[in-house]
Design a protein around this motif. Structure first.
Motif, short mmCIF file in Angstrom:
data_model
loop_
_atom_site.label_atom_id
_atom_site.label_comp_id
_atom_site.label_asym_id
_atom_site.label_seq_id
_atom_site.Cartn_x
_atom_site.Cartn_y
_atom_site.Cartn_z
N GLU A 261 41.29 37.87 20.52
CA GLU A 261 41.81 38.91 21.50
C GLU A 261 40.51 39.24 22.54
N ALA A 262 40.97 39.87 23.57
CA ALA A 262 40.20 40.41 24.37
C ALA A 262 40.56 41.73 25.09
N LYS A 263 39.58 42.61 25.39
CA LYS A 263 39.94 44.11 25.59
C LYS A 263 39.56 44.43 27.15
N ILE A 264 40.17 44.91 28.26
CA ILE A 264 39.85 45.05 29.53
C ILE A 264 40.26 46.70 29.66
N THR A 265 39.23 47.28 30.28
CA THR A 265 39.39 48.67 30.79
C THR A 265 39.32 48.97 32.10
N LEU A 266 40.22 49.63 32.57
CA LEU A 266 39.95 50.03 33.95
C LEU A 266 39.69 51.47 34.20
N GLN A 267 38.59 51.85 34.65
CA GLN A 267 38.16 53.28 34.54
C GLN A 267 38.79 53.93 36.07
N ASP A 268 39.00 55.39 35.63
CA ASP A 268 39.19 56.10 37.02
C ASP A 268 40.30 55.25 37.92
N ASP A 314 43.21 34.20 28.03
CA ASP A 314 43.63 34.59 29.39
C ASP A 314 42.67 35.66 30.10
N LEU A 315 41.48 35.95 29.25
CA LEU A 315 40.61 36.88 29.75
C LEU A 315 40.09 36.70 31.23
N ASP A 316 39.63 35.52 31.64
CA ASP A 316 39.19 35.22 32.71
C ASP A 316 40.15 35.17 34.02
N LYS A 317 41.20 34.76 33.78
CA LYS A 317 42.47 34.56 34.65
C LYS A 317 42.73 36.05 34.86
N SER A 318 42.85 36.84 33.77
CA SER A 318 43.25 38.48 33.94
C SER A 318 42.27 39.19 35.00
N LEU A 319 40.99 38.94 34.71
CA LEU A 319 40.08 39.76 35.53
C LEU A 319 40.19 39.23 36.73
N ASN A 320 40.38 37.94 37.03
CA ASN A 320 40.45 37.34 38.44
C ASN A 320 41.56 38.35 39.06
N ILE A 321 42.78 38.28 38.62
CA ILE A 321 44.12 38.86 39.05
C ILE A 321 43.78 40.24 39.38
N ASN A 325 43.80 42.36 43.26
CA ASN A 325 44.77 43.42 43.12
C ASN A 325 44.47 44.10 44.03
N LYS A 326 45.20 44.31 45.48
CA LYS A 326 44.67 45.43 46.59
C LYS A 326 45.57 46.61 46.31
N GLN A 327 46.54 46.49 45.36
CA GLN A 327 47.46 47.55 45.35
C GLN A 327 47.01 48.80 44.21
N ILE A 328 45.80 48.22 43.59
CA ILE A 328 45.49 49.39 42.63
C ILE A 328 43.93 49.90 43.06
N ARG A 329 43.55 51.14 42.76
CA ARG A 329 42.10 51.64 43.10
C ARG A 329 41.54 52.11 41.69
N TYR A 330 40.26 51.86 41.42
CA TYR A 330 39.59 52.43 40.12
C TYR A 330 38.44 52.35 40.39
N LYS A 331 37.59 52.88 39.50
CA LYS A 331 36.08 52.95 39.60
C LYS A 331 35.39 51.86 39.21
N ASN A 332 35.79 51.31 38.00
CA ASN A 332 35.00 50.12 37.37
C ASN A 332 35.84 49.48 36.35
N LEU A 333 35.63 48.25 36.38
CA LEU A 333 36.42 47.37 35.49
C LEU A 333 35.45 46.72 34.38
N SER A 334 35.73 46.83 33.18
CA SER A 334 34.93 46.37 31.98
C SER A 334 35.80 45.74 31.22
N PHE A 335 35.01 45.02 30.30
CA PHE A 335 35.99 43.98 29.35
C PHE A 335 34.88 43.83 28.20
N LYS A 336 35.67 43.55 27.04
CA LYS A 336 34.88 42.96 25.99
C LYS A 336 35.49 41.68 25.48
#
Ligand code: ASP
Ligand code: MG
Length: 403
Positions: A261-268, A314-321, A325-336
């Motif tokens: 598994e892999a975990k992705i977090t979009l902050q703010d 699917d982690l790398d592919k997900s991070l790229n997508i 993605n220009k439709q979303i705004r966030y402060k930080n993208l992190s993953f584990k």
């Protein structure tokens, strides 16, 4: 006298010796006076071998011909099993997908069974014969040979149980049932005698090795009782049926885990309607399966954090997508990337209070940090660091009295 579907998996028909052994099991069932429809897989490794032969010719091997090729594996097993039964003096005959016929719908390599003609086989078994049917295949309305997806012989067995209205559906395989956790890693794991479809599906990281999940789903919809058992021992195996027919003495039935598994977090992330859809739509369109999703309560009403998990592949592919993605705004993208999911599953949980805190307390005692949590009626899953997986599974298995 019962009408039964008996299905033998690839390892159960993996050599001539094993085919003779399977024939003896069929003989015993037939001697009891049962009416039998036997479903067989291809000999172990055969389907993969056929796929690799096609790939040596082309990576884009024509799908129609691939189905013609792949369907042969099960046909070989059918003929060998029938021959072995005849040798034992049992009346038996193979019925090919087009002779029955087994009607399918959908694309080549990925069809599904929609109906079967029952006349010929019912006549044959009523007259004391054993019918042998190839799993994993059928024909389309246009008369083309089709296959129904890897592991599809289980689906054939369940479809036959439904369409022929049999008394039981027995899946003979190389393990003796569903276990309370992975017996290879955690030797105190116990074989489960009875389990509901729902639990079996939730335990899929354990159960998937035992039976194809989509076949279990079909069995659940039509309430077809299943029995999984080993070809190589006489032990009774695991019975899978509707949870209304089960008494729960234990809150937790099993502990499952998956390491990749892999975990992705979009902050703010902006907190407004439609944002979650904007995040997940492009991922879905790119065939990425999202598992857990956790959205925090927004503290300022303007932004929030969203965490979710995907398969590690699917982690790398997900991070790229996400980055594109220009439709979303966030402060930080992190993953584990080195995380695993560990779940306790049990239909008895609904009626037992305190399961959740017990699970968390147990992990805390082992100094294992919980990175994300999700729950359903019969399951609690947590994400933890991968290196703690087996330790956590052992601990949970023991505190919920499964050892
Ligand atoms: N022979 C097919 C496969 O290997 C179908 C099955 O065994 O269930 O996927
Ligand atoms: Mg199989």
């Amino acid at each position: 006298m019962k009408k039964k579907v008996i299905k033998f998996g690839g390892t159960s028909v993996g050599s001539i010796e094993r085919i003779m052994h399977a024939a003896k099991i069929i003989q015993e069932e037939s001697n009891k006076g049962n009416k039998l429809i036997v479903v067989v897989s291809a000999m172990a490794g055969k389907t993969s071998e056929l796929i690799s032969m096609s790939k040596q010719i082309s990576n884009k091997f024509v799908k129609r011909e691939l189905d013609v090729l792949l369907s042969t594996g099960e046909q070989v097993s059918c003929a060998l099993i029938s021959g072995a039964l005849n040798e034992l003096g049992i009346k038996a005959q193979s019925f090919m997908n087009w002779q029955i016929p087994i009607l399918t719908d959908g694309d080549h390599n990925n069809s599904r069974i929609i109906n079967m003609n029952t006349t010929k086989i019912n006549d044959y078994i009523t007259n004391g014969g054993v019918a042998i049917v190839p799993g994993y295949q059928g024909i389309s309305k246009l008369g083309e040979v089709t296959t129904i997806g890897r592991g599809g012989s289980d689906a054939t067995a369940v479809a036959i149980a439904k369409i022929f209205d049999t008394d039981s559906c027995e899946i003979y395989t190389d393990v003796d049932g569903v276990y309370s956790t992975d017996p290879n890693k955690i030797p105190v794991a116990k074989k489960i005698d009875k389990i509901s479809y729902e639990e079996m599906l939730e335990l899929s990281s354990l159960g998937a090795k035992v039976m194809q999940s989509s076949a279990v789903q079909t069995a659940m919809i039509y309430e077809i009782p299943l029995q999984v058992r080993s070809t190589f021992t006489d032990r009774p195996g695991t019975k899978i049926f509707s949870k209304n027919n089960l008494d729960y003495t234990k809150a937790v039935t099993g502990v499952a885990y998956s390491k990749d598994e892999a975990k992705i977090t979009l902050q703010d992330v902006e907190d407004k309607p439609g944002i979650a859809a904007e995040i997940f739509e492009p991922l879905g369109k790119n065939q990425i399966n999202i598992d857990m999703v956790i959205q925090n309560v927004s503290s300022d009403g303007k932004t929030t954090d969203i965490t979710f998990t995907v398969k590690r592949d699917d982690l790398d592919k997900s991070l790229n997508i996400l980055k594109k993605n220009k439709q979303i705004r966030y402060k930080n993208l992190s993953f584990k990337s080195n995380v695993s999911k560990i779940s306790i599953v049990g239909a008895g949980m609904v009626t037992t209070p305190g399961i959740t805190y017990k699970m968390f307390r147990a992990l805390a005692e082992e100094k294992i940090n919980i990175l994300a949590i999700s729950t359903s009626e019969i399951k609690i899953s947590v994400i933890i660091e991968e290196k703690f997986t087996v330790e956590a599974a052992k601990k949970l298995h023991s505190i919920f009295n499964l050892d």
